[in-house]
Write a protein that holds these residues in place. Structure first.
Motif, PDB file in Angstrom:
ATOM      1  N   ILE A  59      45.059  52.131 -23.661  1.00  0.00           N
ATOM      2  CA  ILE A  59      44.261  50.934 -23.921  1.00  0.00           C
ATOM      3  C   ILE A  59      44.436  49.939 -22.784  1.00  0.00           C
ATOM      4  O   ILE A  59      45.562  49.682 -22.334  1.00  0.00           O
ATOM      5  N   GLU A  60      43.340  49.354 -22.341  1.00  0.00           N
ATOM      6  CA  GLU A  60      43.411  48.335 -21.300  1.00  0.00           C
ATOM      7  C   GLU A  60      44.205  47.134 -21.821  1.00  0.00           C
ATOM      8  O   GLU A  60      43.947  46.647 -22.927  1.00  0.00           O
ATOM      9  N   ILE A  61      45.131  46.645 -21.034  1.00  0.00           N
ATOM     10  CA  ILE A  61      45.957  45.522 -21.474  1.00  0.00           C
ATOM     11  C   ILE A  61      45.102  44.272 -21.685  1.00  0.00           C
ATOM     12  O   ILE A  61      45.372  43.466 -22.605  1.00  0.00           O
ATOM     13  N   ALA A  62      44.053  44.100 -20.890  1.00  0.00           N
ATOM     14  CA  ALA A  62      43.172  42.937 -21.074  1.00  0.00           C
ATOM     15  C   ALA A  62      42.491  42.995 -22.439  1.00  0.00           C
ATOM     16  O   ALA A  62      42.326  41.963 -23.107  1.00  0.00           O
ATOM     17  N   ARG A  63      42.113  44.204 -22.863  1.00  0.00           N
ATOM     18  CA  ARG A  63      41.481  44.374 -24.178  1.00  0.00           C
ATOM     19  C   ARG A  63      42.493  44.091 -25.287  1.00  0.00           C
ATOM     20  O   ARG A  63      42.171  43.434 -26.286  1.00  0.00           O
ATOM     21  N   LEU A  64      43.709  44.570 -25.117  1.00  0.00           N
ATOM     22  CA  LEU A  64      44.751  44.344 -26.115  1.00  0.00           C
ATOM     23  C   LEU A  64      45.079  42.856 -26.220  1.00  0.00           C
ATOM     24  O   LEU A  64      45.303  42.321 -27.312  1.00  0.00           O
ATOM     25  N   ARG A  65      45.073  42.179 -25.083  1.00  0.00           N
ATOM     26  CA  ARG A  65      45.388  40.758 -25.035  1.00  0.00           C
ATOM     27  C   ARG A  65      44.302  39.933 -25.726  1.00  0.00           C
ATOM     28  O   ARG A  65      44.593  38.930 -26.389  1.00  0.00           O
ATOM     29  N   SER A  66      43.048  40.360 -25.571  1.00  0.00           N
ATOM     30  CA  SER A  66      41.932  39.563 -26.091  1.00  0.00           C
ATOM     31  C   SER A  66      41.644  39.815 -27.572  1.00  0.00           C
ATOM     32  O   SER A  66      41.113  38.936 -28.251  1.00  0.00           O
TER      33      SER A  66
END
Length: 423
Positions: free
Chosen positions: A2-9
């Motif tokens: 999973i993209e960390i930016a997606r997880l963060r958002s």
């Protein structure tokens, strides 16, 4: 991954989605976000220190030009201290990145919102029926392993002697049938706009990691320790990695690849009726299709791939159905999967011959595979499907098209490639 930016958002959305796969992600997501926050803070400190070092370097140069030796020496001492701090922060950053990646590798791909809930194959949803009721029954039909023995086209016994169970010999007309099916599938793929690639049958660990076989499916792969290479479980692995670590131009998309390969799978834990005859093998032939596309069109592409695979089964004149996998029956890496299954009349059961999946950015993020959209590189979506796997297709052909005379009629679409109408 999973993209960390997606997880963060959208952490809560991902946690909820993964519950559909019966995976409780909350503790891992919390830990990943904590590491990410610490990583970003450390990166900011590191950037500040590097700016300070650049400033000190300029000041040392100015002091030397002005022949201010004492100031230059003081600045050098300060610069050395700054370098030591940078070295410490770089190590901290490397450690944090490794910890973050270790957490991210344990998180499955969240399923698409259209994926139905469920815990097993019994909960999969039939989305298409390629047959007319009633389905052909077992009465008067031989199972494919008996039909193959009667025709002398597959030798399971000698395969077990030479290698082991799950490694049959295809003999005479059996070998010719394999070759005809491969040629047919590749020819159809070419008509559909796929570029054929003959890929390596062994790959390195980085390649297996890129498509998600490692670390999730390590135990199911054959490994050659001396060379640190894996035998491929599917051509998906080398084909999808073809553009790994590249930035594509948007004009190159969609990329449509196909390839034939033998596939090697340990299939640990399989037993009973599931492994009889051609039902489950350790080595088998398959033609794979892969697409690399823009994110906004990937689910439309998934549907076109599903229809394409269905068309192949229709041309082989086999009863089939397509099911949408529920969350509990999906793979670790897939966001949405259709299985195409053919009917085995002698066994009176459905046999999966193709899985068609959209992985969204799960593979491309691992592979660092992006495309240039404007000025910012963006991760592509990757999709693949079997088109088709041969063993169960051969099983269904032998059982569906056998006649009371003991012969097997070949479908019209296959006859030009085999050269005859009958086995």
């Amino acid at each position: 991954m999973i993209e960390i930016a997606r997880l963060r958002s959208a952490p809560e959305a991902i946690i909820q989605a993964l519950r559909k796969k019966h995976f409780e992600a909350a503790p891992l997501v919390e830990q990943a976000l904590a590491y990410d926050e610490e990583r970003r803070h450390t990166q900011a400190e590191l950037d500040t220190l590097r700016n300070q070092l650049n400033t000190l370097s300029r000041q040392i140069g100015e002091a030397m030009r002005q022949k201010d030796t004492s100031r230059a020496e003081a600045l050098k001492t300060e610069s050395l201290s700054c370098k030591n701090l940078i070295s410490e922060k770089e190590k901290q950053l490397t450690d944090l990145e490794a910890k973050l990646e270790e957490i991210l590798l344990r998180l499955p791909n969240p399923p698409h919102e259209s994926v139905p809930p469920g815990s097993s194959s019994a909960d999969n949803v039939v989305v298409h029926q390629g047959y007319t009721d009633p389905l052909p029954g077992a009465e008067g039909r031989l199972p494919h392993w008996e039909m193959a023995e009667r025709l002398g086209i597959i030798d399971f016994t000698r395969g077990a002697k030479v290698t082991g169970t799950g490694f049959p010999f295809y003999v005479g007309a059996g070998a010719k049938l394999q070759r005809a099916l491969i040629q047919f599938f590749l020819a159809e793929a070419e008509k559909a706009g796929y570029t054929e690639i003959e890929a390596p049958f062994l790959v390195n660990p980085t390649t297996a990691f890129g498509t998600g076989q490692l670390p999730d499916k390590d135990a199911q792969m054959y490994y050659i320790p001396l060379d640190e290479l894996y035998l491929i479980p599917t051509a998906e692995v080398p084909l999808t990695n073809f553009y790994r670590e590249e930035i594509l131009e948007e004009s190159q998309l969609p990329i449509k690849l196909c390839g034939y390969s033998p596939c090697f799978r340990r299939e640990a834990g399989s037993y009973g009726k599931d492994v009889r005859g051609l039902n489950r093998l350790h080595q088998f032939d398959k033609v794979e299709i892969v697409q690399i596309v823009q994110p906004e069109v990937s689910y439309e592409v998934l549907e076109t791939m599903r229809l394409y695979v269905q068309s192949l089964v229709e041309k082989l004149e086999l009863p089939y159905r397509t099911v949408l996998l529920c969350g509990g029956d999906m793979s670790f890496a897939s966001a949405k999967t259709y299985d195409v299954e053919v009917w085995s009349p002698a066994q009176e059961r459905w046999l999966e011959v193709s899985s068609i999946s959209n992985f969204e950015t799960f593979q491309s993020y691992r592979m660092k595979l992006r495309y240039r959209k404007g000025k910012t590189p963006t991760y592509v979506h990757t999709l693949n499907g079997s088109a088709l796997a041969l063993p169960r297709i051969v099983a269904a052909l032998l059982e569906t098209h056998q006649t009371p005379t003991g012969r097997v009629r070949l479908p019209k679409a296959l006859q030009p490639y085999y050269g005859q109408a009958w086995l």
